[in-house]
Design a protein around this motif. Structure first.
Motif, PDB file in Angstrom:
ATOM      1  N   TRP A 149      44.586  15.704 -65.999  1.00  0.00           N
ATOM      2  CA  TRP A 149      44.959  15.390 -64.861  1.00  0.00           C
ATOM      3  C   TRP A 149      45.044  14.018 -64.224  1.00  0.00           C
ATOM      4  CZ3 TRP A 149      41.368  16.305 -59.974  1.00  0.00           C
ATOM      5  CH2 TRP A 149      42.130  16.397 -58.573  1.00  0.00           C
ATOM      6  N   PRO A 150      46.336  13.542 -64.254  1.00  0.00           N
ATOM      7  CA  PRO A 150      46.453  12.173 -63.791  1.00  0.00           C
ATOM      8  C   PRO A 150      45.804  11.695 -62.529  1.00  0.00           C
ATOM      9  CG  PRO A 150      48.628  13.240 -63.511  1.00  0.00           C
ATOM     10  CD  PRO A 150      47.650  14.254 -64.134  1.00  0.00           C
ATOM     11  N   GLY A 151      45.762  12.721 -61.693  1.00  0.00           N
ATOM     12  CA  GLY A 151      45.296  12.259 -60.200  1.00  0.00           C
ATOM     13  C   GLY A 151      43.618  12.400 -59.914  1.00  0.00           C
ATOM     14  N   MET A 152      43.150  12.720 -61.259  1.00  0.00           N
ATOM     15  CA  MET A 152      41.614  12.816 -61.092  1.00  0.00           C
ATOM     16  C   MET A 152      40.910  11.900 -60.191  1.00  0.00           C
ATOM     17  SD  MET A 152      38.787  13.697 -63.943  1.00  0.00           S
ATOM     18  CE  MET A 152      39.307  15.351 -64.474  1.00  0.00           C
ATOM     19  N   ARG A 153      41.020  10.720 -60.869  1.00  0.00           N
ATOM     20  CA  ARG A 153      40.323   9.484 -60.091  1.00  0.00           C
ATOM     21  C   ARG A 153      40.374   9.429 -58.585  1.00  0.00           C
ATOM     22  NH1 ARG A 153      40.458   3.498 -62.660  1.00  0.00           N
ATOM     23  NH2 ARG A 153      39.238   2.408 -60.749  1.00  0.00           N
ATOM     24  N   SER A 154      41.344   9.825 -58.109  1.00  0.00           N
ATOM     25  CA  SER A 154      41.450   9.725 -56.698  1.00  0.00           C
ATOM     26  C   SER A 154      40.880  10.740 -56.092  1.00  0.00           C
ATOM     27  CB  SER A 154      42.865   9.735 -56.146  1.00  0.00           C
ATOM     28  OG  SER A 154      43.551  11.049 -56.866  1.00  0.00           O
ATOM     29  N   ALA A 155      40.425  11.887 -56.717  1.00  0.00           N
ATOM     30  CA  ALA A 155      39.805  13.099 -55.949  1.00  0.00           C
ATOM     31  C   ALA A 155      38.174  13.012 -56.085  1.00  0.00           C
ATOM     32  CB  ALA A 155      40.021  14.289 -57.001  1.00  0.00           C
ATOM     33  N   PHE A 156      37.644  12.016 -56.618  1.00  0.00           N
ATOM     34  CA  PHE A 156      36.278  11.712 -56.638  1.00  0.00           C
ATOM     35  C   PHE A 156      35.964  11.113 -55.077  1.00  0.00           C
ATOM     36  CE2 PHE A 156      36.750  11.294 -61.327  1.00  0.00           C
ATOM     37  CZ  PHE A 156      35.665  12.246 -61.624  1.00  0.00           C
ATOM     38  N   ARG A 157      34.801  11.500 -54.909  1.00  0.00           N
ATOM     39  CA  ARG A 157      34.206  11.103 -53.526  1.00  0.00           C
ATOM     40  C   ARG A 157      32.798  10.383 -53.485  1.00  0.00           C
ATOM     41  NH1 ARG A 157      37.983  12.664 -49.278  1.00  0.00           N
ATOM     42  NH2 ARG A 157      39.415  14.419 -50.461  1.00  0.00           N
ATOM     43  N   LEU A 158      32.853   9.182 -52.827  1.00  0.00           N
ATOM     44  CA  LEU A 158      31.535   8.675 -52.716  1.00  0.00           C
ATOM     45  C   LEU A 158      30.509   9.186 -51.887  1.00  0.00           C
ATOM     46  CD1 LEU A 158      32.901   5.086 -52.466  1.00  0.00           C
ATOM     47  CD2 LEU A 158      32.046   6.045 -54.253  1.00  0.00           C
ATOM     48  N   SER A 159      29.165   8.857 -52.367  1.00  0.00           N
ATOM     49  CA  SER A 159      28.270   9.580 -51.478  1.00  0.00           C
ATOM     50  C   SER A 159      28.008   8.818 -50.390  1.00  0.00           C
ATOM     51  CB  SER A 159      26.731   9.408 -52.094  1.00  0.00           C
ATOM     52  OG  SER A 159      26.453   8.223 -52.274  1.00  0.00           O
ATOM     53  N   PRO A 160      27.465   9.379 -49.191  1.00  0.00           N
ATOM     54  CA  PRO A 160      27.356   8.488 -47.739  1.00  0.00           C
ATOM     55  C   PRO A 160      26.702   6.956 -48.087  1.00  0.00           C
ATOM     56  CG  PRO A 160      26.778  10.750 -47.366  1.00  0.00           C
ATOM     57  CD  PRO A 160      26.823  10.438 -48.896  1.00  0.00           C
ATOM     58  N   ALA A 161      25.760   6.830 -48.809  1.00  0.00           N
ATOM     59  CA  ALA A 161      25.245   5.568 -48.966  1.00  0.00           C
ATOM     60  C   ALA A 161      26.093   4.633 -49.943  1.00  0.00           C
ATOM     61  CB  ALA A 161      23.826   5.888 -50.235  1.00  0.00           C
ATOM     62  N   LEU A 162      26.758   4.989 -50.686  1.00  0.00           N
ATOM     63  CA  LEU A 162      27.763   4.383 -51.323  1.00  0.00           C
ATOM     64  C   LEU A 162      29.054   4.068 -50.582  1.00  0.00           C
ATOM     65  CD1 LEU A 162      28.112   5.812 -55.075  1.00  0.00           C
ATOM     66  CD2 LEU A 162      27.818   3.453 -54.487  1.00  0.00           C
ATOM     67  N   THR A 163      29.357   5.040 -49.769  1.00  0.00           N
ATOM     68  CA  THR A 163      30.479   4.739 -48.760  1.00  0.00           C
ATOM     69  C   THR A 163      30.061   3.343 -47.750  1.00  0.00           C
ATOM     70  OG1 THR A 163      30.944   6.951 -48.728  1.00  0.00           O
ATOM     71  CG2 THR A 163      31.876   5.691 -46.958  1.00  0.00           C
ATOM     72  N   ALA A 164      28.631   3.525 -47.498  1.00  0.00           N
ATOM     73  CA  ALA A 164      28.337   2.535 -46.545  1.00  0.00           C
ATOM     74  C   ALA A 164      28.343   1.056 -47.289  1.00  0.00           C
ATOM     75  CB  ALA A 164      26.716   2.759 -45.968  1.00  0.00           C
ATOM     76  N   PHE A 165      27.778   1.058 -48.568  1.00  0.00           N
ATOM     77  CA  PHE A 165      27.805  -0.061 -49.277  1.00  0.00           C
ATOM     78  C   PHE A 165      29.392  -0.676 -49.523  1.00  0.00           C
ATOM     79  CE2 PHE A 165      28.564  -2.058 -53.452  1.00  0.00           C
ATOM     80  CZ  PHE A 165      27.541  -2.957 -53.445  1.00  0.00           C
ATOM     81  N   ARG A 166      30.086   0.300 -49.658  1.00  0.00           N
ATOM     82  CA  ARG A 166      31.549   0.004 -50.149  1.00  0.00           C
ATOM     83  C   ARG A 166      32.050  -0.932 -48.730  1.00  0.00           C
ATOM     84  NH1 ARG A 166      35.573   4.084 -53.065  1.00  0.00           N
ATOM     85  NH2 ARG A 166      37.385   2.584 -52.764  1.00  0.00           N
ATOM     86  N   ARG A 167      31.649  -0.208 -47.704  1.00  0.00           N
ATOM     87  CA  ARG A 167      31.787  -0.778 -46.220  1.00  0.00           C
ATOM     88  C   ARG A 167      31.616  -2.086 -46.106  1.00  0.00           C
ATOM     89  NH1 ARG A 167      31.966   4.958 -42.867  1.00  0.00           N
ATOM     90  NH2 ARG A 167      34.339   5.513 -43.621  1.00  0.00           N
ATOM     91  N   SER A 168      30.203  -2.366 -46.355  1.00  0.00           N
ATOM     92  CA  SER A 168      29.738  -3.842 -46.116  1.00  0.00           C
ATOM     93  C   SER A 168      30.225  -4.607 -47.221  1.00  0.00           C
ATOM     94  CB  SER A 168      28.362  -3.545 -46.080  1.00  0.00           C
ATOM     95  OG  SER A 168      27.987  -3.079 -47.205  1.00  0.00           O
ATOM     96  N   ALA A 169      30.667  -4.249 -48.639  1.00  0.00           N
ATOM     97  CA  ALA A 169      30.965  -4.936 -49.585  1.00  0.00           C
ATOM     98  C   ALA A 169      32.465  -5.542 -49.421  1.00  0.00           C
ATOM     99  CB  ALA A 169      30.995  -4.321 -50.886  1.00  0.00           C
ATOM    100  N   ILE A 170      33.157  -4.598 -48.774  1.00  0.00           N
ATOM    101  CA  ILE A 170      34.642  -5.069 -48.591  1.00  0.00           C
ATOM    102  C   ILE A 170      34.858  -6.255 -47.938  1.00  0.00           C
ATOM    103  CG2 ILE A 170      36.738  -4.370 -47.341  1.00  0.00           C
ATOM    104  CD1 ILE A 170      36.256  -1.243 -47.943  1.00  0.00           C
ATOM    105  N   PRO A 171      34.436  -6.600 -46.719  1.00  0.00           N
ATOM    106  CA  PRO A 171      34.672  -7.922 -46.328  1.00  0.00           C
ATOM    107  C   PRO A 171      34.208  -8.838 -47.199  1.00  0.00           C
ATOM    108  CG  PRO A 171      33.663  -6.531 -44.719  1.00  0.00           C
ATOM    109  CD  PRO A 171      33.361  -5.791 -45.905  1.00  0.00           C
ATOM    110  N   ALA A 172      33.127  -8.867 -47.870  1.00  0.00           N
ATOM    111  CA  ALA A 172      32.490  -9.931 -48.759  1.00  0.00           C
ATOM    112  C   ALA A 172      33.584 -10.288 -49.605  1.00  0.00           C
ATOM    113  CB  ALA A 172      31.292  -9.480 -49.423  1.00  0.00           C
TER     114      ALA A 172
END
Lengths: 161, 301
Positions: free
Chosen positions: B80-103
């Protein structure tokens, strides 16, 4: 189901569902869309579904979505619309599995789906019935008729004498 | 009160024997359906016994039934070529990602600014028109602007001139007042491990024996390393495409952003805006959180 289990479901069953849908409708873009929609739907109700039941749920949801797509798309037709003279041509020298898959494309969508669920995933008749919404007897009939049609295709294309 | 009841007469069909059938009388279509069920393992009891009796009686039908066992579809290895986009991050990872984006956006912006800044422009100038060779570029060949490390008013007398090397950078010095000397040192000269104090000291302290900056031949300097990397990338790009490929700041910045996108699954974009004659005039950066456009100077590649 936890987020981790959801991701496991993506990893473990994503390819299976994609293959099932791809072989059913022979359109990779549509198959991708259908599987994406299915997982999107799963994500929306991720807390309500148990991990043990998720595979059947995914197949069932993907199958129903595919049927909707097929109904909307008049290009997808069953074996009854094909002319036999063009149907059984140019198969000499091909790999049996390839020929079988080409023959499968000529079957009506429901027959195709139940055979795929049986051969690809090894589901029993009751499970296939639950996924497709058919009775166990209907599933059996579709599978047996499908097998006969596939065999006839092999014989008529001279793959089997 | 009793109502009269009809009792069926004991009539018998005279030719009922003609309706009986034996298993061998199954048509091919009927036999195929049974054989398909048999191959599936779905026949039990009497049905199985009857089919086996037919197969025993007719070797041709036995082969026919056996052929159904080979009709099994084997899945190919489609993934399935679209598998990667179907994965979801856990709430903790989402929070980290949001803080890491600006950096990380800040880092990406810094890369763009550095590459498109004066240093990047100079490096582009160095690479232009050069053939790729295995020789490392010497320090003096790099006409990058150097920081001013000291301004000392000195009196230049005919008796003891200060033999400072005339480099492209030194041209700017000619415009300075006679009584003042602007001493520039290559960035690499600030690397203490490679440069002795005497290499920068002569102009500052005219009493010491002057040493040309050309004399400084560090084995590996930051600038040299940068040049080497640019040349290598240019060479590799040329080798892959079969054409002379000039590496510029945009390519590198775009590569950085593409790498970040690939690793983190983001959608940042860096686009080069060109005028009608095809010359780049600005760079546009866009992401879900930040977008900006930076106009390019005329001498910026």
């Amino acid at each position: 189901m936890t987020v981790k289990e959801y991701n496991n479901a993506v990893r473990e069953f994503g390819d299976h569902i994609y293959r099932f849908i791809l072989r059913s409708i022979k359109d990779s873009h549509r198959a991708d869309d259908i599987v994406q929609d299915t997982y999107e739907k799963l994500w929306r109700c991720v807390t309500e579904i148990k991990y043990g039941a998720v595979k059947a749920w995914l197949f069932s949801t993907a199958y129903n979505r595919m049927i909707d797509v097929i109904r909307k798309d008049s290009r997808l037709v069953g074996i009854e619309y094909y002319d036999d003279s063009t149907l059984y041509a140019e198969e000499n020298g091909s790999d049996l599995n390839e020929v079988l898959h080409r023959a499968l494309e000529r079957l009506p969508a429901v027959q195709r789906s139940v055979i795929l669920l049986r051969d690809y995933e090894g589901y029993n008749y009751r499970e296939i019935g639950e996924i497709t919404g058919l009775s166990e007897a209907q599933v059996k009939t579709y599978i047996f008729r499908g097998r006969v049609a596939l065999r006839n295709y092999l014989v008529k294309t001279s793959v089997w004498q | 009160m009793d109502f009269p009841r009809l009792t069926p007469p004991d009539d018998r069909m005279p030719s009922d024997r003609r309706l009986y059938r034996r298993p061998e009388e199954l048509t091919d279509d009927q036999f195929d359906m049974l054989a398909a069920a048999w191959a599936e393992g779905a026949l039990t009891g009497e049905a199985l016994a009857e089919l086996e009796s037919v197969m025993t009686a007719s070797p041709g039908r036995r082969d026919r039934a056996g052929s159904f066992r080979n009709i099994r579809l084997v899945p190919d290895n489609e993934s399935w070529p679209g598998m990667r986009s179907a994965f979801r991050l856990s709430p903790a990872l989402t929070a980290f990602r949001r803080s890491a984006i600006p950096a990380l956006l800040a880092v990406a912006a810094m890369v763009v600014i550095i590459i498109y800044g004066p240093a990047g422009a100079k490096l582009k100038t160095i690479n232009a028109g050069r053939t790729v060779t295995g020789n490392a570029m010497t320090v003096a060949e790099i006409p990058a602007s150097a920081p001013i490390i000291a301004v000392k008013r000195i009196t230049v007398t005919p008796v003891q001139p200060v033999p400072v090397e005339q480099t492209p950078v030194a041209e700017a010095r000619e415009e300075a007042a006679e009584a003042s000397e602007v001493i520039r040192v290559k960035p690499l000269a600030l690397t203490y491990s490679h440069v002795s104090a005497s290499s920068v000291a002569p102009a500052v302290n005219p009493v010491m024996t002057p040493i040309s900056i050309r004399d400084i031949q560090p084995a590996r300097t930051l600038q040299e390393e940068k040049n080497w990397m640019f040349r290598s990338m240019s060479f590799l790009a040329g080798a892959v495409t079969g054409k002379e490929k000039e590496v510029n700041g945009y390519m590198i910045a775009n590569g950085c952003i593409t790498g970040i996108n690939n690793i983190l699954g983001w959608n940042m974009e860096l686009e080069q805006v060109s005028n009608k004659s095809g010359e780049p005039v600005a760079v546009t950066f866009s992401s879900s959180l930040l977008s900006f456009t930076k106009p390019l100077n005329k001498n910026t590649p």
